[in-house]
Design a protein around this motif. Structure first.
Motif, PDB file in Angstrom:
ATOM      1  N   HIS A   1      -3.297   7.469  -3.447  1.00 26.97           N
ATOM      2  CA  HIS A   1      -3.242   6.140  -2.831  1.00 26.97           C
ATOM      3  C   HIS A   1      -3.005   5.077  -3.897  1.00 26.97           C
ATOM      4  O   HIS A   1      -3.423   5.236  -5.053  1.00 26.97           O
ATOM      5  CB  HIS A   1      -4.545   5.810  -2.096  1.00 26.97           C
ATOM      6  N   GLN A   2      -2.373   3.978  -3.485  1.00 26.44           N
ATOM      7  CA  GLN A   2      -2.178   2.850  -4.392  1.00 26.44           C
ATOM      8  C   GLN A   2      -2.157   1.543  -3.608  1.00 26.44           C
ATOM      9  O   GLN A   2      -1.599   1.473  -2.509  1.00 26.44           O
ATOM     10  CB  GLN A   2      -0.871   2.982  -5.179  1.00 26.44           C
ATOM     11  N   PHE A   3      -2.794   0.527  -4.195  1.00 24.43           N
ATOM     12  CA  PHE A   3      -2.728  -0.834  -3.670  1.00 24.43           C
ATOM     13  C   PHE A   3      -2.150  -1.708  -4.775  1.00 24.43           C
ATOM     14  O   PHE A   3      -2.593  -1.655  -5.921  1.00 24.43           O
ATOM     15  CB  PHE A   3      -4.111  -1.339  -3.264  1.00 24.43           C
TER      16      PHE A   3
ATOM     17  N   VAL B   1       0.865  -1.182   0.000  1.00 28.39           N
ATOM     18  CA  VAL B   1       0.000   0.000   0.000  1.00 28.39           C
ATOM     19  C   VAL B   1       0.902   1.233   0.000  1.00 28.39           C
ATOM     20  O   VAL B   1       1.971   1.237   0.612  1.00 28.39           O
ATOM     21  CB  VAL B   1      -0.951   0.022   1.208  1.00 28.39           C
TER      22      VAL B   1
ATOM     23  N   SER C   1      -2.010  -3.205 -10.047  1.00 27.63           N
ATOM     24  CA  SER C   1      -2.156  -2.110  -9.105  1.00 27.63           C
ATOM     25  C   SER C   1      -3.446  -1.342  -9.358  1.00 27.63           C
ATOM     26  O   SER C   1      -3.927  -1.250 -10.491  1.00 27.63           O
ATOM     27  CB  SER C   1      -0.964  -1.151  -9.188  1.00 27.63           C
TER      28      SER C   1
ATOM     29  N   SER D   1      -4.835   2.501  -8.357  1.00 22.38           N
ATOM     30  CA  SER D   1      -4.399   3.794  -7.826  1.00 22.38           C
ATOM     31  C   SER D   1      -5.548   4.780  -7.886  1.00 22.38           C
ATOM     32  O   SER D   1      -6.362   4.751  -8.820  1.00 22.38           O
ATOM     33  CB  SER D   1      -3.208   4.342  -8.628  1.00 22.38           C
TER      34      SER D   1
ATOM     35  N   ARG E   1       0.973   5.695   0.079  1.00 21.60           N
ATOM     36  CA  ARG E   1       0.309   6.987   0.291  1.00 21.60           C
ATOM     37  C   ARG E   1       1.285   8.077  -0.100  1.00 21.60           C
ATOM     38  O   ARG E   1       2.380   8.167   0.454  1.00 21.60           O
ATOM     39  CB  ARG E   1      -0.129   7.149   1.743  1.00 21.60           C
TER      40      ARG E   1
END
Length: 267
Positions: A175-177, A156, A200, A202, A158
């Motif tokens: 944000h990104q996962f 994750v 990903s 985002s 930020r």
């Protein structure tokens, strides 16, 4: 700036070789320093104005604080070989890694916290990036006597910007996962083949969602102690095509494919 970057690498190498004692066979040194150079080119646009050709230079250092904790610092730069042929300082990073519970010797579980240091002109002037914090949990498993390895991870991120849009008007990512999966195979000790993929999601400050993928295939050759040569191919881009329905995921593409080759040395 180019002379300053190369001078810093040379000075650091000299200081390491002169002032740091050589580790004996019985004692593992707590530090490692590695230097790498990699040249990459777009695959399908040779001879056009869209072609990219560049050499990336990286210098990284790692220090083991204890059996569980280690810290790392990475710096890099890019030399463009076509177009304006600029020498660009890339963003750096500082990381802290914790290696925790290890149920088997073949299993490694790592937790890493990484902070981006905005050194590039793009991040500092165009994107007004202050920093980006990423937390990643990684798991790897080596199957005994087969040369096979499996790795995976979840991360994750930020990002922190002074402004939520770049000077170009593009919305910045907040944000990104990310999910990562890798497979490797070493038929002999000096050769490793690997296949890596990532996906990903985002979100911008305005809440717009971007889904992207990345795929790479790589061969690594151990040429001598601490010296590795790498050749590979990578592809990446949006998960969906422009129509928003058809999949854009593929091993090779006209716009996203790059081929690369590089050398690295670990002190």
């Amino acid at each position: 700036m180019k002379r300053l970057f190369f001078s810093a690498i040379l000075l650091m190498s000299l200081l390491i070789s002169i002032h740091l004692p050589q580790a004996s066979a019985e004692v593992t040194k707590p530090w490692t320093i590695s230097a790498a150079a990699q040249t990459s080119s777009s695959l399908y646009v040779f001879g056009t104005s869209e072609r990219t050709l560049q050499t990336d230079l990286d210098l990284s250092g790692k220090y083991r604080l204890s059996d569980q904790f280690s810290t790392a610092l990475k710096l890099g730069a890019t030399q463009e070989l076509v177009g304006e042929k600029r020498f660009i300082l890339n963003d750096g990073s500082i990381a802290l890694t914790y290696r925790g519970w290890q149920p088997l010797s073949e299993v490694k579980l790592d937790t890493r916290l990484k902070a981006t240091v905005p050194l590039s002109i793009q991040s500092h002037d165009r994107d007004s990036l202050i920093t980006a914090l990423a937390l990643q949990e990684g798991l790897s498993y080596e199957i005994k006597k087969t040369g096979l390895g499996i790795s995976g991870g979840l991360a994750v991120m930020r990002a922190f910007h002074q402004f939520d849009t770049a000077t170009t008007g593009r919305s910045e990512l907040q944000h990104q996962f990310k999910a990562i999966l890798g497979l490797s195979f070493s038929p002999i000790e000096a050769v490793t083949m690997s296949l890596d993929g990532s996906r990903s999601a985002s979100w911008t400050y305005q809440g717009h969602l971007l889904n992207r993928f990345g795929i790479s295939q790589e061969f690594t050759f151990l040429l001598a102690k601490g010296v590795n040569a790498t050749v590979g191919h990578s592809n990446g881009g949006d998960v969906l095509k422009v129509n928003g329905q058809d999949s854009n995921v593929s091993l090779v593409s006209d716009t996203g494919s790059n081929v690369y080759a590089g050398l690295s040395y670990v002190f």
